[in-house]
Design an enzyme around this catalytic site. Structure first.
Site, PDB file in Angstrom:
ATOM      1  N   TYR A 136      -9.111   5.605   7.645  1.00 17.27           N
ATOM      2  CA  TYR A 136      -9.219   5.916   9.078  1.00 17.27           C
ATOM      3  C   TYR A 136     -10.201   7.072   9.201  1.00 17.27           C
ATOM      4  O   TYR A 136      -9.938   8.156   8.685  1.00 17.27           O
ATOM      5  CB  TYR A 136      -7.865   6.368   9.648  1.00 17.27           C
ATOM      6  CG  TYR A 136      -6.806   5.282   9.764  1.00 17.27           C
ATOM      7  CD1 TYR A 136      -6.038   4.898   8.670  1.00 17.27           C
ATOM      8  CD2 TYR A 136      -6.561   4.666  10.993  1.00 17.27           C
ATOM      9  CE1 TYR A 136      -5.055   3.914   8.789  1.00 17.27           C
ATOM     10  CE2 TYR A 136      -5.577   3.689  11.121  1.00 17.27           C
ATOM     11  CZ  TYR A 136      -4.828   3.318  10.017  1.00 17.27           C
ATOM     12  OH  TYR A 136      -3.861   2.346  10.144  1.00 17.27           O
ATOM     13  N   LYS A 180       1.043  -0.175  15.112  1.00 17.37           N
ATOM     14  CA  LYS A 180       2.445  -0.222  15.535  1.00 17.37           C
ATOM     15  C   LYS A 180       2.814  -1.446  16.388  1.00 17.37           C
ATOM     16  O   LYS A 180       3.991  -1.769  16.526  1.00 17.37           O
ATOM     17  CB  LYS A 180       2.789   1.058  16.334  1.00 17.37           C
ATOM     18  CG  LYS A 180       2.879   2.292  15.474  1.00 17.37           C
ATOM     19  CD  LYS A 180       4.108   2.248  14.578  1.00 17.37           C
ATOM     20  CE  LYS A 180       3.996   3.149  13.382  1.00 17.37           C
ATOM     21  NZ  LYS A 180       4.042   2.498  12.094  1.00 17.37           N
ATOM     22  N   TYR A 219       4.129   6.533  10.125  1.00 17.82           N
ATOM     23  CA  TYR A 219       3.248   5.421   9.737  1.00 17.82           C
ATOM     24  C   TYR A 219       4.031   4.317   9.027  1.00 17.82           C
ATOM     25  O   TYR A 219       3.830   3.131   9.310  1.00 17.82           O
ATOM     26  CB  TYR A 219       2.117   5.936   8.839  1.00 17.82           C
ATOM     27  CG  TYR A 219       1.012   4.918   8.636  1.00 17.82           C
ATOM     28  CD1 TYR A 219      -0.052   4.830   9.526  1.00 17.82           C
ATOM     29  CD2 TYR A 219       1.051   4.022   7.566  1.00 17.82           C
ATOM     30  CE1 TYR A 219      -1.058   3.884   9.355  1.00 17.82           C
ATOM     31  CE2 TYR A 219       0.056   3.074   7.379  1.00 17.82           C
ATOM     32  CZ  TYR A 219      -1.002   3.013   8.282  1.00 17.82           C
ATOM     33  OH  TYR A 219      -1.994   2.071   8.110  1.00 17.82           O
ATOM     34  N   HIS A 278       0.847  -1.204   0.000  1.00 18.96           N
ATOM     35  CA  HIS A 278       0.000   0.000   0.000  1.00 18.96           C
ATOM     36  C   HIS A 278       0.877   1.247   0.000  1.00 18.96           C
ATOM     37  O   HIS A 278       1.762   1.394   0.830  1.00 18.96           O
ATOM     38  CB  HIS A 278      -0.916   0.011   1.232  1.00 18.96           C
ATOM     39  CG  HIS A 278      -2.140  -0.829   1.064  1.00 18.96           C
ATOM     40  ND1 HIS A 278      -3.343  -0.552   1.659  1.00 18.96           N
ATOM     41  CD2 HIS A 278      -2.345  -1.952   0.329  1.00 18.96           C
ATOM     42  CE1 HIS A 278      -4.233  -1.466   1.315  1.00 18.96           C
ATOM     43  NE2 HIS A 278      -3.652  -2.326   0.514  1.00 18.96           N
ATOM     44  N   PRO A 316      -4.108   0.270  18.952  1.00 13.91           N
ATOM     45  CA  PRO A 316      -3.882  -0.210  17.584  1.00 13.91           C
ATOM     46  C   PRO A 316      -3.863   0.878  16.508  1.00 13.91           C
ATOM     47  O   PRO A 316      -3.390   0.625  15.400  1.00 13.91           O
ATOM     48  CB  PRO A 316      -5.032  -1.189  17.351  1.00 13.91           C
ATOM     49  CG  PRO A 316      -6.060  -0.854  18.374  1.00 13.91           C
ATOM     50  CD  PRO A 316      -5.349  -0.256  19.533  1.00 13.91           C
TER      51      PRO A 316
HETATM   52  P1  FAD Z   1       1.863 -12.017  21.515  1.00 10.99           P
HETATM   53  O1  FAD Z   1       1.383 -12.042  20.117  1.00 10.99           O
HETATM   54  O2  FAD Z   1       0.910 -11.643  22.586  1.00 10.99           O
HETATM   55  O3  FAD Z   1       2.465 -13.457  21.829  1.00 10.99           O
HETATM   56  C1  FAD Z   1       2.788 -13.875  23.122  1.00 10.99           C
HETATM   57  C2  FAD Z   1       2.749 -15.381  23.202  1.00 10.99           C
HETATM   58  O4  FAD Z   1       3.148 -15.756  24.524  1.00 10.99           O
HETATM   59  C3  FAD Z   1       1.383 -15.976  22.974  1.00 10.99           C
HETATM   60  O5  FAD Z   1       1.457 -17.029  22.037  1.00 10.99           O
HETATM   61  C4  FAD Z   1       0.951 -16.458  24.350  1.00 10.99           C
HETATM   62  O6  FAD Z   1       0.142 -17.630  24.286  1.00 10.99           O
HETATM   63  C5  FAD Z   1       2.284 -16.744  25.022  1.00 10.99           C
HETATM   64  N1  FAD Z   1       2.242 -16.641  26.469  1.00 10.99           N
HETATM   65  C6  FAD Z   1       1.606 -15.729  27.234  1.00 10.99           C
HETATM   66  N2  FAD Z   1       1.802 -15.954  28.523  1.00 10.99           N
HETATM   67  C7  FAD Z   1       2.592 -17.039  28.609  1.00 10.99           C
HETATM   68  C8  FAD Z   1       3.133 -17.770  29.690  1.00 10.99           C
HETATM   69  N3  FAD Z   1       2.907 -17.413  30.966  1.00 10.99           N
HETATM   70  N4  FAD Z   1       3.907 -18.839  29.425  1.00 10.99           N
HETATM   71  C9  FAD Z   1       4.145 -19.197  28.140  1.00 10.99           C
HETATM   72  N5  FAD Z   1       3.652 -18.557  27.071  1.00 10.99           N
HETATM   73  C10 FAD Z   1       2.886 -17.482  27.310  1.00 10.99           C
HETATM   74  N6  FAD Z   1      -1.648  -4.601  16.696  1.00 10.99           N
HETATM   75  C11 FAD Z   1      -1.848  -3.900  15.607  1.00 10.99           C
HETATM   76  O7  FAD Z   1      -0.896  -3.292  15.124  1.00 10.99           O
HETATM   77  N7  FAD Z   1      -3.088  -3.866  15.030  1.00 10.99           N
HETATM   78  C12 FAD Z   1      -4.170  -4.559  15.555  1.00 10.99           C
HETATM   79  O8  FAD Z   1      -5.268  -4.528  15.011  1.00 10.99           O
HETATM   80  C13 FAD Z   1      -3.976  -5.292  16.717  1.00 10.99           C
HETATM   81  N8  FAD Z   1      -5.009  -5.978  17.297  1.00 10.99           N
HETATM   82  C14 FAD Z   1      -4.770  -6.656  18.461  1.00 10.99           C
HETATM   83  C15 FAD Z   1      -5.824  -7.348  19.105  1.00 10.99           C
HETATM   84  C16 FAD Z   1      -5.602  -8.031  20.313  1.00 10.99           C
HETATM   85  C17 FAD Z   1      -6.766  -8.762  21.001  1.00 10.99           C
HETATM   86  C18 FAD Z   1      -4.294  -8.030  20.889  1.00 10.99           C
HETATM   87  C19 FAD Z   1      -4.024  -8.775  22.206  1.00 10.99           C
HETATM   88  C20 FAD Z   1      -3.260  -7.366  20.227  1.00 10.99           C
HETATM   89  C21 FAD Z   1      -3.484  -6.675  19.028  1.00 10.99           C
HETATM   90  N9  FAD Z   1      -2.458  -5.995  18.369  1.00 10.99           N
HETATM   91  C22 FAD Z   1      -2.664  -5.295  17.253  1.00 10.99           C
HETATM   92  C23 FAD Z   1      -1.113  -5.992  18.847  1.00 10.99           C
HETATM   93  C24 FAD Z   1      -0.260  -7.061  18.161  1.00 10.99           C
HETATM   94  O9  FAD Z   1      -1.061  -8.159  17.841  1.00 10.99           O
HETATM   95  C25 FAD Z   1       0.838  -7.395  19.129  1.00 10.99           C
HETATM   96  O10 FAD Z   1       1.644  -6.233  19.289  1.00 10.99           O
HETATM   97  C26 FAD Z   1       1.698  -8.577  18.719  1.00 10.99           C
HETATM   98  O11 FAD Z   1       0.943  -9.760  18.760  1.00 10.99           O
HETATM   99  C27 FAD Z   1       2.898  -8.695  19.659  1.00 10.99           C
HETATM  100  O12 FAD Z   1       3.550  -9.900  19.442  1.00 10.99           O
HETATM  101  P2  FAD Z   1       4.260 -10.649  20.627  1.00 10.99           P
HETATM  102  O13 FAD Z   1       4.829 -11.877  20.005  1.00 10.99           O
HETATM  103  O14 FAD Z   1       5.169  -9.726  21.349  1.00 10.99           O
HETATM  104  O15 FAD Z   1       3.104 -11.035  21.682  1.00 10.99           O
HETATM  105  C1  DHB Z   2      -5.351  -2.939  11.052  1.00  8.37           C
HETATM  106  C2  DHB Z   2      -5.248  -2.650  12.373  1.00  8.37           C
HETATM  107  C3  DHB Z   2      -4.795  -1.407  12.751  1.00  8.37           C
HETATM  108  O1  DHB Z   2      -4.680  -1.108  14.039  1.00  8.37           O
HETATM  109  C4  DHB Z   2      -4.464  -0.453  11.822  1.00  8.37           C
HETATM  110  O2  DHB Z   2      -4.054   0.759  12.235  1.00  8.37           O
HETATM  111  C5  DHB Z   2      -4.552  -0.763  10.510  1.00  8.37           C
HETATM  112  C6  DHB Z   2      -5.003  -2.017  10.124  1.00  8.37           C
HETATM  113  C7  DHB Z   2      -5.835  -4.280  10.647  1.00  8.37           C
HETATM  114  O3  DHB Z   2      -6.131  -5.107  11.511  1.00  8.37           O
HETATM  115  O4  DHB Z   2      -5.967  -4.516   9.454  1.00  8.37           O
END
Ligand code: FAD
Ligand code: DHB
Length: 390
Positions: A201, A297, A385, A72, A293
């Protein structure tokens, strides 16, 4: 079991770190409390910065993303019944983002790890990082009623906001910063074509809305909702009506609707833990920081942490120096705080705050008006962004 790096968490940060270390011949185990199916079923982020795309390629898992991801070059800010396009490509000297779901990125990394035969332990209980203040850190966990121990050189705490790693650090050694927002996002996935080729947005008196996508035939839509809303109170018809109401007429009229197959509410929060290293334990991604979100980021910050940590560990294992390990926390936090600021700012500019008065409303309108009339302001938005360089 003994490995060089024990990784807690099989989300994007743990998986990407494991894959990069594998390319350098550094062995890891990944341990997660969830099941493989649960991890592969999670629907989260959708927009990848160029830095994240490059890390996936560097890790040797970029092929499907390059084939199926959607590059994009811009997105729209919609307000006051109209659209204003932010030309990311033009404003940043040729940078763009890639729309590719976190669910797909996670699948690519898990499948590569499996085909390489590298170990992952799912459904582990009571995972506990220990001894990380000494030269001999280790993990313990329970599985099927038996306690196991993994010895390692380093522990990477990639276990998200609710994980065990940050909680294992003594309270006096860590400082946290937090802001909780008085609303959430209600999101759906539906197999309908996106309303627009680029993301929209929208700022609207009824609240924020976002039109995103996963492919040419799958849309991801969000609307701002109150924190006490229940998903079950939102039929598909109610969601579509509310979404259309918050968009400029030309989008609302063009919107194709259909049954949703995922619907969930996420609260919005900014959170940072400092520092991100405690002896031989590193916090990575959501374990150390959460952003709202808006601006996409969260996942991208997890990726930049992984970059800094991978580079530091590589330097250590190649016998060159521990300078990267010593600098990890400060380097990662420098970038984290800028993304925290950016996502707070985007959230503030685009959402309706329940307590906001006429003054706040006028400031928001002035901000949007300024953005649409100043190339300098647009450039600041675009540069953040697409992602600050690292
Ligand atoms: P996570 O993806 O949270 O992975 C952590 C892992 O650790 C998981 O698999 C979990 O099962 C495991 N874990 C947790 N506790 C334990 C434990 N005690 N022992 C062993 N394993 C454990 N970001 C965006 O940019 N846009 C979005 O739309 C967006 N939507 C989101 C919606 C939700 C519901 C959430 C929670 C987050 C969202 N995010 C979004 C943020 C983005 O998904 C996260 O920043 C990203 O997943 C971070 O990756 P991570 O691997 O650090 O953590
Ligand atoms: C999506 C989520 C976001 O937070 C964003 O800023 C843009 C896209 C998505 O889930 O597609």
């Amino acid at each position: 079991m003994r490995v060089k790096v024990a990784i807690i968490g099989s989300g994007p940060s743990g998986l990407l770190l494991g894959q990069l270390l594998a390319t350098a011949g550094i062995d890891t185990v990944i341990i997660d409390r969830a099941s493989r199916e649960h991890i592969l079923g999670r629907v989260r982020a959708g927009v990848l910065e160029e830095g994240t795309v490059n890390l996936m390629k560097q890790a040797g898992v970029g092929a499907r993303m390059e084939a199926e991801g959607l590059p994009h070059d811009g997105f729209s800010l919609a307000f006051d019944g109209r659209d204003h396009r932010i030309d990311l490509f033009g404003l940043t000297g040729g940078k763009r983002v890639m729309v590719y779901g976190q669910t797909e990125l996670t699948r690519d990394l898990i499948e590569q790890r499996e085909s390489d035969g590298r170990p992952t332990i799912y459904e582990a209980c009571n995972v506990a990082p220990q001894g990380f203040d000494s030269a001999r850190p280790f993990l313990t966990y329970d599985k099927d009623g038996v306690t196991h121990r993994i010895d390692c050189d380093f522990i990477a705490g990639c276990d998200g906001f609710h994980g065990a790693s940050r909680k294992a650090v003594p309270e006096k050694a860590i400082r946290t910063f937090e802001k909780v927002y008085p609303f959430g996002w209600l999101g759906i996935l539906a197999d309908v074509p996106p309303v627009s080729e680029e993301l929209v947005y929208a700022n609207h008196p009824q609240g924020f809305a976002l039109c995103s996508m996963r492919s040419q035939t799958r849309s991801r839509y969000y609307i701002q909702c109150a924190l006490d809303e229940k998903v079950d109170d939102w039929s598909d018809a109610r969601f579509w009506d509310e979404l259309r109401r918050r968009l400029p007429t030309h989008h609302a009229e063009a919107m194709i609707t259909g049954p949703s197959f995922e619907k969930s509410i996420a609260p919005l929060r900014s959170f940072v833990a400092e520092p991100m290293r405690f002896g031989r334990l590193f916090l990575v991604g959501d374990a150390a920081h959460i952003v709202p979100p808006t601006g996409a980021k969260g996942l991208n910050l997890a990726a930049s942490d992984v970059h800094y940590l991978f580079t530091a560990l590589l330097e250590h294992y190649q016998g060159r120096s521990n300078a990267g390990i010593d600098a990890y926390s400060a380097k990662a936090l420098g970038r984290v705080w800028k993304a925290v600021r950016f996502s707070w700012w985007m959230t503030t500019m685009l959402h309706r705050f329940p307590e906001a008065g006429d003054f706040d409303q006028k400031i928001q309108e002035a901000e949007l008006d300024y953005l649409t009339h100043s190339r300098a302001a647009e450039t600041v938005l675009a540069e953040n962004y697409v992602g600050l360089s690292y």
